[in-house]
Design a protein around this motif. Sequence first.
Motif, PDB file in Angstrom:
ATOM      1  N   LEU A 275       2.550   1.622  -3.447  1.00 59.18           N
ATOM      2  CA  LEU A 275       1.710   1.998  -4.440  1.00 59.18           C
ATOM      3  C   LEU A 275       1.237   3.323  -4.218  1.00 59.18           C
ATOM      4  O   LEU A 275       0.934   4.172  -5.177  1.00 59.18           O
ATOM      5  CB  LEU A 275       0.495   1.131  -4.289  1.00 59.18           C
ATOM      6  CG  LEU A 275       0.693  -0.397  -4.769  1.00 59.18           C
ATOM      7  CD1 LEU A 275      -0.382  -1.358  -4.565  1.00 59.18           C
ATOM      8  CD2 LEU A 275       0.897  -0.250  -6.285  1.00 59.18           C
ATOM      9  N   ASP A 276       1.042   3.947  -2.774  1.00 58.31           N
ATOM     10  CA  ASP A 276       0.655   5.166  -2.862  1.00 58.31           C
ATOM     11  C   ASP A 276       1.650   6.357  -3.150  1.00 58.31           C
ATOM     12  O   ASP A 276       1.552   7.442  -3.756  1.00 58.31           O
ATOM     13  CB  ASP A 276       0.289   5.545  -1.174  1.00 58.31           C
ATOM     14  CG  ASP A 276      -1.010   4.798  -0.785  1.00 58.31           C
ATOM     15  OD1 ASP A 276      -1.915   4.620  -1.790  1.00 58.31           O
ATOM     16  OD2 ASP A 276      -1.399   4.651   0.445  1.00 58.31           O
ATOM     17  N   ASN A 277       2.980   5.865  -2.897  1.00 57.94           N
ATOM     18  CA  ASN A 277       4.137   6.624  -3.143  1.00 57.94           C
ATOM     19  C   ASN A 277       4.303   6.667  -4.825  1.00 57.94           C
ATOM     20  O   ASN A 277       4.842   7.743  -5.343  1.00 57.94           O
ATOM     21  CB  ASN A 277       5.471   6.233  -2.495  1.00 57.94           C
ATOM     22  CG  ASN A 277       5.409   6.454  -1.125  1.00 57.94           C
ATOM     23  OD1 ASN A 277       4.773   7.374  -0.472  1.00 57.94           O
ATOM     24  ND2 ASN A 277       6.164   5.760  -0.274  1.00 57.94           N
ATOM     25  N   ASN A 278       4.145   5.764  -5.326  1.00 62.10           N
ATOM     26  CA  ASN A 278       4.399   5.727  -7.062  1.00 62.10           C
ATOM     27  C   ASN A 278       3.141   5.783  -7.675  1.00 62.10           C
ATOM     28  O   ASN A 278       3.322   6.415  -8.898  1.00 62.10           O
ATOM     29  CB  ASN A 278       5.007   4.280  -7.188  1.00 62.10           C
ATOM     30  CG  ASN A 278       6.518   4.132  -6.547  1.00 62.10           C
ATOM     31  OD1 ASN A 278       7.295   4.847  -6.855  1.00 62.10           O
ATOM     32  ND2 ASN A 278       6.546   3.213  -5.792  1.00 62.10           N
ATOM     33  N   ASP A 279       2.065   5.627  -7.087  1.00 64.94           N
ATOM     34  CA  ASP A 279       0.822   5.539  -7.666  1.00 64.94           C
ATOM     35  C   ASP A 279       0.711   5.328  -9.316  1.00 64.94           C
ATOM     36  O   ASP A 279       0.537   5.934 -10.238  1.00 64.94           O
ATOM     37  CB  ASP A 279       0.180   7.257  -7.856  1.00 64.94           C
ATOM     38  CG  ASP A 279      -1.013   7.480  -7.988  1.00 64.94           C
ATOM     39  OD1 ASP A 279      -1.847   6.473  -7.608  1.00 64.94           O
ATOM     40  OD2 ASP A 279      -1.665   8.609  -8.302  1.00 64.94           O
TER      41      ASP A 279
ATOM     42  N   PRO B 183      -4.046   4.213 -12.445  1.00 66.79           N
ATOM     43  CA  PRO B 183      -4.880   5.537 -12.683  1.00 66.79           C
ATOM     44  C   PRO B 183      -6.126   5.269 -12.179  1.00 66.79           C
ATOM     45  O   PRO B 183      -6.934   6.663 -11.773  1.00 66.79           O
ATOM     46  CB  PRO B 183      -4.987   5.715 -14.386  1.00 66.79           C
ATOM     47  CG  PRO B 183      -4.653   4.158 -14.701  1.00 66.79           C
ATOM     48  CD  PRO B 183      -3.991   3.399 -13.601  1.00 66.79           C
TER      49      PRO B 183
ATOM     50  N   SER C 166       0.711  -1.270  -0.008  1.00 65.44           N
ATOM     51  CA  SER C 166      -0.105   0.120   0.091  1.00 65.44           C
ATOM     52  C   SER C 166       0.944   1.204   0.039  1.00 65.44           C
ATOM     53  O   SER C 166       0.678   2.074  -0.890  1.00 65.44           O
ATOM     54  CB  SER C 166      -0.869  -0.019   1.290  1.00 65.44           C
ATOM     55  OG  SER C 166      -2.094  -0.929   1.140  1.00 65.44           O
TER      56      SER C 166
ATOM     57  N   ALA D 251      -9.272   4.151  -9.040  1.00 64.27           N
ATOM     58  CA  ALA D 251      -9.428   3.661  -7.786  1.00 64.27           C
ATOM     59  C   ALA D 251      -9.630   2.098  -7.869  1.00 64.27           C
ATOM     60  O   ALA D 251     -10.302   1.542  -8.715  1.00 64.27           O
ATOM     61  CB  ALA D 251     -10.547   4.237  -7.132  1.00 64.27           C
TER      62      ALA D 251
END
Length: 153
Positions: A65-69, A72, A62, A74
Amino acid sequence: MSTTKIKDIVEEMVQPYMEEHNFELVDVEYVKEGSNYFLRVFVDKDGGIDIDDCGMISEYLSEKLDNNDPIPTAYFLEVSSPGAERPLKKSEDVAKAVGKDVYITVYEALDGLKEFEGRLLSFENEELLIAAGKKQYRIPYDKVASARLAIVF
């Protein structure tokens, strides 16, 4: 972004953590079900995976994924065991399944069949040997569309 690309990115992100903590990355799925997207990460380890292991991996992933996003849309992240009917994604997985019951589908019919369920007797020279009932089938590995462990009752 394609599903394959997302799977590759997630695998690349989580693999170092998996190796560091002696986990095995079994599979990654990114699927749409109804109006929702799901990112599913299936993991295992010797002795089996438990809820605490899944929680640790989920927290790590998590954050990454949040840091690299990279995704595109949700989505819901799920980290879990592959279950009793574990998919056999790599040739190494098939080799470990020798002696166990498996369910195999093939791209094109072999001996008039596209599905085989039985005991995996061997996996040598890129060929599976399956005993189903009183018959044995030789299946070239490059003809396998999907493979998983099977529960036989």
